[in-house]
Design a protein around this motif. Structure first.
Motif, mmCIF file in Angstrom:
data_model
loop_
_atom_site.group_PDB
_atom_site.id
_atom_site.type_symbol
_atom_site.label_atom_id
_atom_site.label_comp_id
_atom_site.label_asym_id
_atom_site.label_seq_id
_atom_site.Cartn_x
_atom_site.Cartn_y
_atom_site.Cartn_z
ATOM 1 N N LEU A 89 0.827 -1.197 0.000
ATOM 2 C CA LEU A 89 0.000 0.000 0.000
ATOM 3 C C LEU A 89 0.868 1.257 0.000
ATOM 4 O O LEU A 89 2.051 1.209 0.343
ATOM 5 C CB LEU A 89 -0.923 -0.019 1.217
ATOM 6 C CG LEU A 89 -1.901 -1.209 1.266
ATOM 7 C CD1 LEU A 89 -2.665 -1.210 2.579
ATOM 8 C CD2 LEU A 89 -2.858 -1.156 0.089
ATOM 9 N N PRO A 90 0.311 2.400 -0.383
ATOM 10 C CA PRO A 90 1.105 3.637 -0.445
ATOM 11 C C PRO A 90 1.794 3.976 0.870
ATOM 12 O O PRO A 90 2.876 4.576 0.867
ATOM 13 C CB PRO A 90 0.060 4.695 -0.826
ATOM 14 C CG PRO A 90 -0.976 3.930 -1.593
ATOM 15 C CD PRO A 90 -1.048 2.583 -0.936
ATOM 16 N N SER A 91 1.215 3.582 1.995
ATOM 17 C CA SER A 91 1.809 3.886 3.296
ATOM 18 C C SER A 91 3.029 3.031 3.589
ATOM 19 O O SER A 91 3.767 3.301 4.539
ATOM 20 C CB SER A 91 0.779 3.657 4.403
ATOM 21 O OG SER A 91 0.441 2.272 4.470
ATOM 22 N N GLY A 92 3.248 1.971 2.808
ATOM 23 C CA GLY A 92 4.304 1.018 3.097
ATOM 24 C C GLY A 92 3.801 -0.254 3.732
ATOM 25 O O GLY A 92 4.545 -1.228 3.870
ATOM 26 N N ARG A 93 2.535 -0.270 4.160
ATOM 27 C CA ARG A 93 1.964 -1.497 4.711
ATOM 28 C C ARG A 93 1.887 -2.563 3.619
ATOM 29 O O ARG A 93 1.606 -2.258 2.458
ATOM 30 C CB ARG A 93 0.558 -1.254 5.255
ATOM 31 C CG ARG A 93 0.460 -0.287 6.417
ATOM 32 C CD ARG A 93 -0.985 -0.187 6.895
ATOM 33 N NE ARG A 93 -1.148 0.694 8.034
ATOM 34 C CZ ARG A 93 -1.510 1.967 7.950
ATOM 35 N NH1 ARG A 93 -1.738 2.514 6.759
ATOM 36 N NH2 ARG A 93 -1.641 2.700 9.033
ATOM 37 N N ARG A 94 2.120 -3.804 4.018
ATOM 38 C CA ARG A 94 1.998 -4.930 3.091
ATOM 39 C C ARG A 94 0.902 -5.856 3.609
ATOM 40 O O ARG A 94 0.947 -6.296 4.757
ATOM 41 C CB ARG A 94 3.318 -5.688 2.968
ATOM 42 C CG ARG A 94 3.306 -6.794 1.905
ATOM 43 C CD ARG A 94 4.656 -7.489 1.843
ATOM 44 N NE ARG A 94 5.710 -6.570 1.432
ATOM 45 C CZ ARG A 94 6.021 -6.341 0.157
ATOM 46 N NH1 ARG A 94 5.370 -6.954 -0.811
ATOM 47 N NH2 ARG A 94 6.994 -5.498 -0.147
ATOM 48 N N GLY A 120 -5.297 -3.173 11.667
ATOM 49 C CA GLY A 120 -3.947 -2.637 11.534
ATOM 50 C C GLY A 120 -3.826 -1.471 10.579
ATOM 51 O O GLY A 120 -2.713 -1.010 10.324
ATOM 52 N N GLY A 121 -4.926 -0.992 10.025
ATOM 53 C CA GLY A 121 -4.899 0.191 9.169
ATOM 54 C C GLY A 121 -4.917 -0.096 7.687
ATOM 55 O O GLY A 121 -5.181 0.794 6.879
ATOM 56 N N GLY A 122 -4.653 -1.355 7.285
ATOM 57 C CA GLY A 122 -4.615 -1.662 5.861
ATOM 58 C C GLY A 122 -5.964 -1.537 5.199
ATOM 59 O O GLY A 122 -6.085 -0.960 4.105
ATOM 60 N N SER A 123 -7.006 -2.049 5.831
ATOM 61 C CA SER A 123 -8.331 -2.002 5.207
ATOM 62 C C SER A 123 -8.851 -0.575 5.116
ATOM 63 O O SER A 123 -9.478 -0.183 4.125
ATOM 64 C CB SER A 123 -9.314 -2.874 6.000
ATOM 65 O OG SER A 123 -9.556 -2.339 7.293
ATOM 66 N N VAL A 124 -8.575 0.227 6.147
ATOM 67 C CA VAL A 124 -8.997 1.633 6.107
ATOM 68 C C VAL A 124 -8.296 2.367 4.973
ATOM 69 O O VAL A 124 -8.904 3.167 4.243
ATOM 70 C CB VAL A 124 -8.722 2.309 7.462
ATOM 71 C CG1 VAL A 124 -9.025 3.799 7.388
ATOM 72 C CG2 VAL A 124 -9.550 1.660 8.564
ATOM 73 N N GLU A 125 -7.016 2.066 4.779
ATOM 74 C CA GLU A 125 -6.264 2.713 3.700
ATOM 75 C C GLU A 125 -6.820 2.320 2.337
ATOM 76 O O GLU A 125 -6.937 3.163 1.431
ATOM 77 C CB GLU A 125 -4.786 2.349 3.794
ATOM 78 C CG GLU A 125 -3.920 3.081 2.778
ATOM 79 C CD GLU A 125 -2.436 2.817 2.989
ATOM 80 O OE1 GLU A 125 -1.638 3.335 2.183
ATOM 81 O OE2 GLU A 125 -2.081 2.101 3.938
#
Length: 351
Positions: A89-94, A120-125
């Motif tokens: 993801l753009p934030s760096g999350r994988r 953990g924030g991935g789905s919101v992103e």
């Protein structure tokens, strides 16, 4: 010394001494090449995929699906039911997301994501940051939930757990296998892809909403599974645990499952982790993972699946002996902090 006369074409002749030296040196070089293996230069292979978001579609209130394609419209790598993509993801999350489209469509992948504000924030992103036309990076497809050829299937899907199950159901139908699907969720309105299931034989599909029929138990979900049935289950952890507890192997049936959330810690003992680069020493209780505790202190620590298969949280082990609950490193100098623990009192990590 008598000068060497030129040859018939007027070229100066070669000195016999240097001819002999040259021959000896070439011979030595050939011998070395025979004795020393030639190591070819190795070029790193970039297996990442650049994908463009072709479409963002709201399936139900808190679930969006994304169609992803190659920026040049080219053909994408093949995949099979059960495969997932590792999405950066753009934030760096994988994060890993199951492919839930048509394997025969080589021009687009489809994933679907339920929004989890407390996760953990991935789905919101995914819901808030990804829009049509954006380019992202992914790896895969990879298969940690393989669909095996069988004569009889029982598919159990809970909520967003329909994503890996949907292509399996469609494949089983095309193969002419005997199959049934039980699809559960909080409410009927929370279940994505009901419109696609409507195109399949209704007598093979049972949709049950918790607000109408109550929470199903494992035995109820498995009811009617005949000998020789391959049971495929994906959904919330309590659902999977209930099915696993109720499943009785008969020598011909099999149970296959995939979690979207980490399993509870079992057989854990408290230990300490020293984070060498950060200068911290943290205590990991018996019922939490090292990753969970480290995230409290270092929120940006890399992780993804939290189940010990993706390798994102692989961390150097500087001292101590780890209970390797996943394959992290054959030499024992690393561990996956999402599942592995200490066999003794303390581990020193390269964090």
């Amino acid at each position: 010394m008598t000068p060497i006369p030129p040859d018939l074409r007027g070229r100066r002749g070669r000195d016999r001494f240097w001819v002999t030296v040259d021959a000896v040196l070439k011979g030595v070089q050939r011998v070395r090449m025979m004795r020393e293996p030639v190591v070819p230069s190795v070029r790193p292979v970039d297996r990442s995929l650049r994908l463009i978001v072709l479409e963002v579609r709201r399936e139900v209130e808190d679930v969006v699906s994304l169609r992803l394609g190659a920026p040049d419209g080219g053909v994408l790598p093949r995949w099979q039911p059960g495969c997932h993509l590792d999405v950066l993801l753009p934030s760096g999350r994988r994060r890993q997301y199951s492919l839930c489209g048509d394997p025969a469509d080589r021009r687009a992948y489809r994933i679907a994501v339920r929004r989890l504000p407390g996760g953990g924030g991935g789905s919101v992103e995914i819901h808030e940051a990804l829009v049509e036309g954006m380019t992202i990076t992914a790896a895969g497809p990879r298969n940690a939930f393989p669909f095996l050829a069988r004569d009889r299937y029982l598919f159990l899907a809970g909520g967003i757990g329909i994503t890996p199950i949907l292509p399996m159901v469609q494949a089983a139908h095309l193969l002419g296998a005997d199959w049934r699907l039980v699809y559960t969720g909080r409410t009927s309105g929370s279940l994505p892809f009901l419109d696609e299931l409507a195109g399949l034989p209704a007598e093979r599909i049972a949709v049950r909403a918790d607000d109408e029929r109550g929470m199903p138990d494992g035995a109820g979900l498995l009811r009617g599974a005949r000998p020789g049935t391959a049971v495929y289950c994906c959904g919330p952890a309590p659902m999977i645990d209930a099915v696993r507890a109720a499943f009785v192997p008969d020598g011909t049936s099999s149970l296959h499952f995939e979690r979207f959330a980490p399993p509870p810690v079992t057989g854990g003992r408290p230990f300490e982790v020293e984070l060498r680069r950060s200068g911290l020493t943290l205590r990991v209780p018996a019922d939490r993972t090292a990753l969970d505790v480290i995230r409290d202190a270092l929120p940006d620590v890399a992780y993804s699946c939290r189940q010990g298969f993706c390798g994102t949280c692989r961390t150097g082990l500087l001292a101590g002996t780890a209970d390797q609950r996943a394959q992290a490193d054959p030499d024992g100098d690393a561990m996956l902090i999402c599942v592995s623990r200490a066999t003794g009192g303390r581990l020193t990590l390269d964090l």
